[in-house]
Design a protein around this motif. Sequence first.
Motif, mmCIF file in Angstrom:
data_model
loop_
_atom_site.group_PDB
_atom_site.id
_atom_site.type_symbol
_atom_site.label_atom_id
_atom_site.label_comp_id
_atom_site.label_asym_id
_atom_site.label_seq_id
_atom_site.Cartn_x
_atom_site.Cartn_y
_atom_site.Cartn_z
ATOM 1 N N ILE A 131 38.497 80.907 3.508
ATOM 2 C CA ILE A 131 37.034 81.024 3.279
ATOM 3 C C ILE A 131 35.838 80.162 4.335
ATOM 4 O O ILE A 131 34.495 80.113 4.801
ATOM 5 C CB ILE A 131 36.275 81.689 2.383
ATOM 6 N N SER A 132 36.549 78.947 3.577
ATOM 7 C CA SER A 132 35.733 77.666 3.662
ATOM 8 C C SER A 132 36.058 77.076 5.687
ATOM 9 O O SER A 132 34.586 77.037 5.795
ATOM 10 C CB SER A 132 36.463 76.753 2.626
ATOM 11 N N GLN A 133 36.762 77.421 6.241
ATOM 12 C CA GLN A 133 36.691 77.263 6.501
ATOM 13 C C GLN A 133 36.121 78.214 7.891
ATOM 14 O O GLN A 133 34.910 77.841 9.174
ATOM 15 C CB GLN A 133 38.485 77.178 7.293
ATOM 16 N N LEU A 134 36.476 79.352 7.188
ATOM 17 C CA LEU A 134 35.231 80.710 8.627
ATOM 18 C C LEU A 134 33.915 80.271 8.470
ATOM 19 O O LEU A 134 33.386 80.061 9.308
ATOM 20 C CB LEU A 134 35.299 82.132 7.785
ATOM 21 N N ARG A 135 33.495 79.918 7.165
ATOM 22 C CA ARG A 135 32.263 78.923 7.414
ATOM 23 C C ARG A 135 31.605 77.820 7.599
ATOM 24 O O ARG A 135 30.541 78.439 8.073
ATOM 25 C CB ARG A 135 32.043 78.699 5.913
ATOM 26 N N GLU A 136 32.978 77.275 7.962
ATOM 27 C CA GLU A 136 32.601 76.133 9.199
ATOM 28 C C GLU A 136 32.094 76.296 9.987
ATOM 29 O O GLU A 136 31.806 75.905 11.412
ATOM 30 C CB GLU A 136 33.257 75.023 8.388
ATOM 31 N N LYS A 137 33.420 77.252 10.562
ATOM 32 C CA LYS A 137 33.257 77.549 11.741
ATOM 33 C C LYS A 137 32.059 78.305 12.347
ATOM 34 O O LYS A 137 31.883 78.242 13.420
ATOM 35 C CB LYS A 137 34.081 78.684 12.514
ATOM 36 N N GLU A 138 31.508 79.245 11.407
ATOM 37 C CA GLU A 138 30.268 79.483 11.057
ATOM 38 C C GLU A 138 29.081 78.790 11.666
ATOM 39 O O GLU A 138 28.422 78.992 12.976
ATOM 40 C CB GLU A 138 29.767 80.775 10.196
ATOM 41 N N GLU A 140 29.778 75.525 12.569
ATOM 42 C CA GLU A 140 29.940 75.550 14.148
ATOM 43 C C GLU A 140 29.359 75.965 14.920
ATOM 44 O O GLU A 140 28.412 75.084 16.575
ATOM 45 C CB GLU A 140 30.931 74.450 14.039
ATOM 46 N N LEU A 141 29.270 77.218 15.307
ATOM 47 C CA LEU A 141 28.905 78.173 16.054
ATOM 48 C C LEU A 141 27.909 78.314 16.549
ATOM 49 O O LEU A 141 27.192 78.020 17.679
ATOM 50 C CB LEU A 141 29.251 79.262 16.143
ATOM 51 N N THR A 142 27.038 78.042 15.000
ATOM 52 C CA THR A 142 25.882 77.804 15.153
ATOM 53 C C THR A 142 24.947 76.878 15.857
ATOM 54 O O THR A 142 23.931 77.297 16.531
ATOM 55 C CB THR A 142 24.573 78.204 13.583
ATOM 56 N N GLN A 143 25.313 75.867 15.459
ATOM 57 C CA GLN A 143 24.990 74.809 15.936
ATOM 58 C C GLN A 143 25.525 74.628 18.043
ATOM 59 O O GLN A 143 24.370 73.658 18.364
ATOM 60 C CB GLN A 143 26.072 73.467 15.012
ATOM 61 N N LEU A 144 26.041 74.924 17.832
ATOM 62 C CA LEU A 144 26.365 75.025 19.166
ATOM 63 C C LEU A 144 25.525 76.171 20.396
ATOM 64 O O LEU A 144 25.107 75.496 20.971
ATOM 65 C CB LEU A 144 27.937 74.800 19.541
ATOM 66 N N LYS A 145 25.203 77.043 18.969
ATOM 67 C CA LYS A 145 24.537 77.837 20.002
ATOM 68 C C LYS A 145 23.038 77.177 20.458
ATOM 69 O O LYS A 145 22.533 77.756 21.343
ATOM 70 C CB LYS A 145 23.910 79.213 19.336
#
Length: 373
Positions: A131-138, A140-145
């Motif tokens: 869950i923590s990894q998924l949140r981190e990925k989310e 990162e995805l938000t930041q990259l967008k």
Amino acid sequence: PHVDVSPTQQEKNEVSGLKPEPHVDVSPTQQEKDEVSGLKPEPHVDVSPIQQEEEFDVSEVLKVQLTMNKKMKMELEEYEQRMKDKSDITALTGIQRNVEAAEVLQTTTVQSLDEKEVQLQELRAKADSLISQLREKENELTQLKQKKLQLEEKDDIYVVDETVLTLTGDEECTLNWPEYGLHINFPKGSLPSGHTAELQVKAIVAGHFVLPPECFIMSGIYQIICPRRFNKKVTLHLRHSGIIESEEETSDFRFYAAKCSSGSPYQFKELKNGSFTPFSEYASIELSQFSHFAVGANRHPKQRYYSHVFYKLKQPHEWDMHFVIMKDDPAFQKFIREKYLDCVDGVRQIVKLKSNARSIKLKPENEELDQWQ
């Protein structure tokens, strides 16, 4: 002793066939006579030897019988007591065994529960980690967008990352970008003394590029822009995915460049100079000005590939597995990781493919994963 053997009146009547009349003795007894005369009756003592002998024998028999009965009763009671004690001991032994078995079962159950609790805690920790990894990925995805990591319409290229270095002519400078496999050495005096310049470098994975025939790109493409021309040649080091195992194989590799000023589409041309070393992942070239650069080969050589597995949760206990394979280039690796930001990272490794390979076989190490969908 006198024995009277004369027939009795009863026997005479039986012989004659007459029934005997019942005899009723109405004469007063001696006790009655004594009571009338006022005398106390004397105790009657029967001293006939036969009658006394018979009474003696019966009493002895009774005494012996009573003694035997008591003895048998005592023996029976002792036997019953022994059987009762034996039964109690057997029952007690059985109860003790049952208690011991219950204690063993309780201990085993407690140990099993402890193990289950440990496993449950491990599963919870793994779930929390995922869950923590998924949140981190989310995140990162938000930041990259929010960043400008997108296809630039002006140059028609896809930039993964970029960096900037300020150069001065009075000292030696070095640009190290190991995460993308790029190094540039600027010797002292590359620029006139007292002058500075800004060097901009972009790592590119896609764009409108035109390559020479039979050219295979073996590295990332880097756009290097500097507004000034250098007084001394600088050395560019690029990481490539080619496998060079002998000096003869170095002749198959080339540097390619395209002018930044030409605009899209970028036409790449072969550069004659360049240094390639067997068993090295880096190639170098000396330059006096920059543009777009890449390492390639004039035929399809052996090269390293990078494989990456991603898992995307569809629903509880069901995942989509994505197996991605690409040339071993850091820019492409980052590009793929950004594409699968909503997934959980799996196995990453360098692989080699046979030149005639047409398929890839996936074999799980866990024998329980024997079904693939």
